[in-house]
Design a protein around this motif. Structure first.
Motif, PDB file in Angstrom:
ATOM      1  N   MET A   1      -4.778   4.863  -9.149  1.00  0.00           N
ATOM      2  CA  MET A   1      -6.009   4.117  -9.076  1.00  0.00           C
ATOM      3  C   MET A   1      -6.169   3.614  -7.648  1.00  0.00           C
ATOM      4  O   MET A   1      -5.503   2.683  -7.222  1.00  0.00           O
ATOM      5  N   GLN A   2      -7.018   4.288  -6.886  1.00  0.00           N
ATOM      6  CA  GLN A   2      -7.249   3.896  -5.514  1.00  0.00           C
ATOM      7  C   GLN A   2      -8.456   2.982  -5.429  1.00  0.00           C
ATOM      8  O   GLN A   2      -9.456   3.177  -6.106  1.00  0.00           O
ATOM      9  N   SER A   3      -8.355   2.007  -4.569  1.00  0.00           N
ATOM     10  CA  SER A   3      -9.443   1.077  -4.335  1.00  0.00           C
ATOM     11  C   SER A   3     -10.395   1.667  -3.300  1.00  0.00           C
ATOM     12  O   SER A   3      -9.997   2.450  -2.440  1.00  0.00           O
ATOM     13  N   LYS A   4     -11.620   1.256  -3.354  1.00  0.00           N
ATOM     14  CA  LYS A   4     -12.590   1.628  -2.336  1.00  0.00           C
ATOM     15  C   LYS A   4     -12.715   0.533  -1.266  1.00  0.00           C
ATOM     16  O   LYS A   4     -13.549   0.620  -0.376  1.00  0.00           O
ATOM     17  N   ALA A   5     -11.880  -0.493  -1.367  1.00  0.00           N
ATOM     18  CA  ALA A   5     -11.895  -1.583  -0.388  1.00  0.00           C
ATOM     19  C   ALA A   5     -11.618  -1.022   1.000  1.00  0.00           C
ATOM     20  O   ALA A   5     -10.765  -0.146   1.163  1.00  0.00           O
ATOM     21  N   ILE A   6     -12.329  -1.537   1.982  1.00  0.00           N
ATOM     22  CA  ILE A   6     -12.138  -1.040   3.345  1.00  0.00           C
ATOM     23  C   ILE A   6     -11.194  -1.910   4.166  1.00  0.00           C
ATOM     24  O   ILE A   6     -10.816  -1.535   5.258  1.00  0.00           O
ATOM     25  N   ASN A   7     -10.835  -3.064   3.613  1.00  0.00           N
ATOM     26  CA  ASN A   7      -9.874  -3.904   4.319  1.00  0.00           C
ATOM     27  C   ASN A   7      -8.994  -4.637   3.301  1.00  0.00           C
ATOM     28  O   ASN A   7      -9.286  -4.662   2.104  1.00  0.00           O
ATOM     29  N   ILE A   8      -7.925  -5.210   3.791  1.00  0.00           N
ATOM     30  CA  ILE A   8      -6.938  -5.856   2.927  1.00  0.00           C
ATOM     31  C   ILE A   8      -7.537  -7.052   2.199  1.00  0.00           C
ATOM     32  O   ILE A   8      -7.288  -7.247   1.003  1.00  0.00           O
ATOM     33  N   LYS A   9      -8.334  -7.827   2.889  1.00  0.00           N
ATOM     34  CA  LYS A   9      -8.962  -8.991   2.270  1.00  0.00           C
ATOM     35  C   LYS A   9      -9.774  -8.585   1.035  1.00  0.00           C
ATOM     36  O   LYS A   9      -9.674  -9.211  -0.021  1.00  0.00           O
ATOM     37  N   ASP A  10     -10.551  -7.517   1.139  1.00  0.00           N
ATOM     38  CA  ASP A  10     -11.346  -7.049   0.006  1.00  0.00           C
ATOM     39  C   ASP A  10     -10.459  -6.487  -1.101  1.00  0.00           C
ATOM     40  O   ASP A  10     -10.740  -6.662  -2.281  1.00  0.00           O
ATOM     41  N   TYR A  11      -9.383  -5.807  -0.720  1.00  0.00           N
ATOM     42  CA  TYR A  11      -8.452  -5.281  -1.718  1.00  0.00           C
ATOM     43  C   TYR A  11      -7.862  -6.428  -2.545  1.00  0.00           C
ATOM     44  O   TYR A  11      -7.797  -6.360  -3.774  1.00  0.00           O
ATOM     45  N   LEU A  12      -7.453  -7.474  -1.867  1.00  0.00           N
ATOM     46  CA  LEU A  12      -6.835  -8.607  -2.555  1.00  0.00           C
ATOM     47  C   LEU A  12      -7.813  -9.293  -3.509  1.00  0.00           C
ATOM     48  O   LEU A  12      -7.410  -9.799  -4.555  1.00  0.00           O
ATOM     49  N   LYS A  13      -9.092  -9.272  -3.184  1.00  0.00           N
ATOM     50  CA  LYS A  13     -10.116  -9.854  -4.066  1.00  0.00           C
ATOM     51  C   LYS A  13     -10.240  -9.079  -5.375  1.00  0.00           C
ATOM     52  O   LYS A  13     -10.644  -9.641  -6.386  1.00  0.00           O
ATOM     53  N   GLU A  14      -9.912  -7.799  -5.353  1.00  0.00           N
ATOM     54  CA  GLU A  14     -10.043  -6.948  -6.535  1.00  0.00           C
ATOM     55  C   GLU A  14      -8.915  -7.123  -7.546  1.00  0.00           C
ATOM     56  O   GLU A  14      -9.026  -6.691  -8.688  1.00  0.00           O
ATOM     57  N   ILE A  15      -7.826  -7.720  -7.141  1.00  0.00           N
ATOM     58  CA  ILE A  15      -6.658  -7.834  -8.011  1.00  0.00           C
ATOM     59  C   ILE A  15      -6.953  -8.823  -9.135  1.00  0.00           C
ATOM     60  O   ILE A  15      -7.400  -9.940  -8.884  1.00  0.00           O
ATOM     61  N   LYS A  20      -2.351 -11.483  -9.581  1.00  0.00           N
ATOM     62  CA  LYS A  20      -2.526 -11.872  -8.183  1.00  0.00           C
ATOM     63  C   LYS A  20      -1.295 -12.558  -7.600  1.00  0.00           C
ATOM     64  O   LYS A  20      -0.845 -12.225  -6.506  1.00  0.00           O
ATOM     65  N   GLN A  21      -0.722 -13.520  -8.313  1.00  0.00           N
ATOM     66  CA  GLN A  21       0.421 -14.265  -7.778  1.00  0.00           C
ATOM     67  C   GLN A  21       1.599 -13.335  -7.495  1.00  0.00           C
ATOM     68  O   GLN A  21       2.216 -13.394  -6.426  1.00  0.00           O
ATOM     69  N   ALA A  22       1.925 -12.449  -8.430  1.00  0.00           N
ATOM     70  CA  ALA A  22       3.045 -11.523  -8.240  1.00  0.00           C
ATOM     71  C   ALA A  22       2.759 -10.548  -7.102  1.00  0.00           C
ATOM     72  O   ALA A  22       3.638 -10.256  -6.282  1.00  0.00           O
ATOM     73  N   PHE A  23       1.525 -10.048  -7.045  1.00  0.00           N
ATOM     74  CA  PHE A  23       1.173  -9.101  -5.993  1.00  0.00           C
ATOM     75  C   PHE A  23       1.251  -9.757  -4.614  1.00  0.00           C
ATOM     76  O   PHE A  23       1.797  -9.176  -3.679  1.00  0.00           O
ATOM     77  N   LEU A  24       0.719 -10.954  -4.510  1.00  0.00           N
ATOM     78  CA  LEU A  24       0.762 -11.660  -3.229  1.00  0.00           C
ATOM     79  C   LEU A  24       2.195 -11.958  -2.800  1.00  0.00           C
ATOM     80  O   LEU A  24       2.527 -11.869  -1.611  1.00  0.00           O
ATOM     81  N   LYS A  25       3.049 -12.278  -3.758  1.00  0.00           N
ATOM     82  CA  LYS A  25       4.453 -12.524  -3.427  1.00  0.00           C
ATOM     83  C   LYS A  25       5.135 -11.231  -2.972  1.00  0.00           C
ATOM     84  O   LYS A  25       5.952 -11.247  -2.042  1.00  0.00           O
ATOM     85  N   LEU A  26       4.804 -10.105  -3.594  1.00  0.00           N
ATOM     86  CA  LEU A  26       5.362  -8.818  -3.183  1.00  0.00           C
ATOM     87  C   LEU A  26       4.917  -8.493  -1.758  1.00  0.00           C
ATOM     88  O   LEU A  26       5.729  -8.118  -0.907  1.00  0.00           O
ATOM     89  N   ARG A  27       3.637  -8.656  -1.484  1.00  0.00           N
ATOM     90  CA  ARG A  27       3.122  -8.403  -0.130  1.00  0.00           C
ATOM     91  C   ARG A  27       3.811  -9.318   0.878  1.00  0.00           C
ATOM     92  O   ARG A  27       4.238  -8.880   1.951  1.00  0.00           O
ATOM     93  N   GLU A  28       3.929 -10.590   0.563  1.00  0.00           N
ATOM     94  CA  GLU A  28       4.573 -11.551   1.453  1.00  0.00           C
ATOM     95  C   GLU A  28       6.037 -11.167   1.703  1.00  0.00           C
ATOM     96  O   GLU A  28       6.538 -11.270   2.830  1.00  0.00           O
ATOM     97  N   THR A  29       6.725 -10.704   0.676  1.00  0.00           N
ATOM     98  CA  THR A  29       8.115 -10.266   0.813  1.00  0.00           C
ATOM     99  C   THR A  29       8.212  -9.126   1.821  1.00  0.00           C
ATOM    100  O   THR A  29       9.106  -9.108   2.674  1.00  0.00           O
ATOM    101  N   ILE A  30       7.280  -8.196   1.737  1.00  0.00           N
ATOM    102  CA  ILE A  30       7.289  -7.062   2.666  1.00  0.00           C
ATOM    103  C   ILE A  30       6.946  -7.533   4.077  1.00  0.00           C
ATOM    104  O   ILE A  30       7.663  -7.233   5.036  1.00  0.00           O
ATOM    105  N   VAL A  31       5.860  -8.276   4.210  1.00  0.00           N
ATOM    106  CA  VAL A  31       5.421  -8.759   5.529  1.00  0.00           C
ATOM    107  C   VAL A  31       6.533  -9.545   6.223  1.00  0.00           C
ATOM    108  O   VAL A  31       6.755  -9.387   7.428  1.00  0.00           O
ATOM    109  N   ASN A  32       7.255 -10.359   5.481  1.00  0.00           N
ATOM    110  CA  ASN A  32       8.295 -11.208   6.075  1.00  0.00           C
ATOM    111  C   ASN A  32       9.589 -10.466   6.395  1.00  0.00           C
ATOM    112  O   ASN A  32      10.455 -11.016   7.079  1.00  0.00           O
TER     113      ASN A  32
END
Length: 153
Positions: A1-15, A20-32
């Motif tokens: 399932m691919q998103s049509k979002a053109i940026n990360i901010k828009d992708y995160l709005k679709e979750i 959302k909480q688990a996804f944001l924590k996963l992203r933060e884990t990777i970024v850090n």
């Protein structure tokens, strides 16, 4: 399932809110924890971390206009997915991950070639993912990619 979002901010709005909480924590884990040199951007309709062209001008063998992908995360219909190309290309890294996984989660490991699926969001092993993300530098990934993936294409 691919998103049509053109940026990360828009992708995160679709979750969906329940993920959302688990996804944001996963992203933060990777970024850090991701080594320097990888760049976060939209990739294949998901959030991706890639080797930019200024570091690896050849780009991805499937489409050289694209940067070399390394890790992607996606909110799929029934799970959150972590796609890690290093696991796909490096058998030792794959074996390390498989052997470590039970130490961090009591859930059965659900994975494909590079995809790790998390259906129970409270069981995502963030500490293990942190260690996995740290294990491969940009230089390590380029060397692995060229010797294991690109050579066979």
């Amino acid at each position: 399932m691919q998103s049509k979002a053109i940026n990360i901010k828009d992708y995160l709005k679709e979750i969906p809110e329940e993920r959302k909480q688990a996804f944001l924590k996963l992203r933060e884990t990777i970024v850090n924890n991701i080594p320097k040199g990888f760049v976060e951007q939209m990739s294949y309709g998901t959030i991706g971390f890639s080797v930019p062209h200024f570091i690896y001008p050849n780009g991805y063998h499937c489409d050289s206009k694209l940067p070399l992908p390394f890790v992607n995360i996606a909110c799929q219909k029934n799970f959150i997915a972590l796609y890690h190309m290093g696991i796909y290309a490096n058998p030792e890294l794959l074996q390390w991950f498989i052997s470590e996984y039970p130490k961090y989660s009591n859930q059965k490991l659900d994975m494909g070639k590079s995809c790790i699926r998390f259906k129970k969001l409270d069981q995502i092993p963030f500490a293990l993912i942190s260690e996995l993300i740290k294990k491969m530098s940009v230089a390590d990934w380029i060397k692995c990619y060229e010797s294991q993936i690109k050579k066979s294409k």
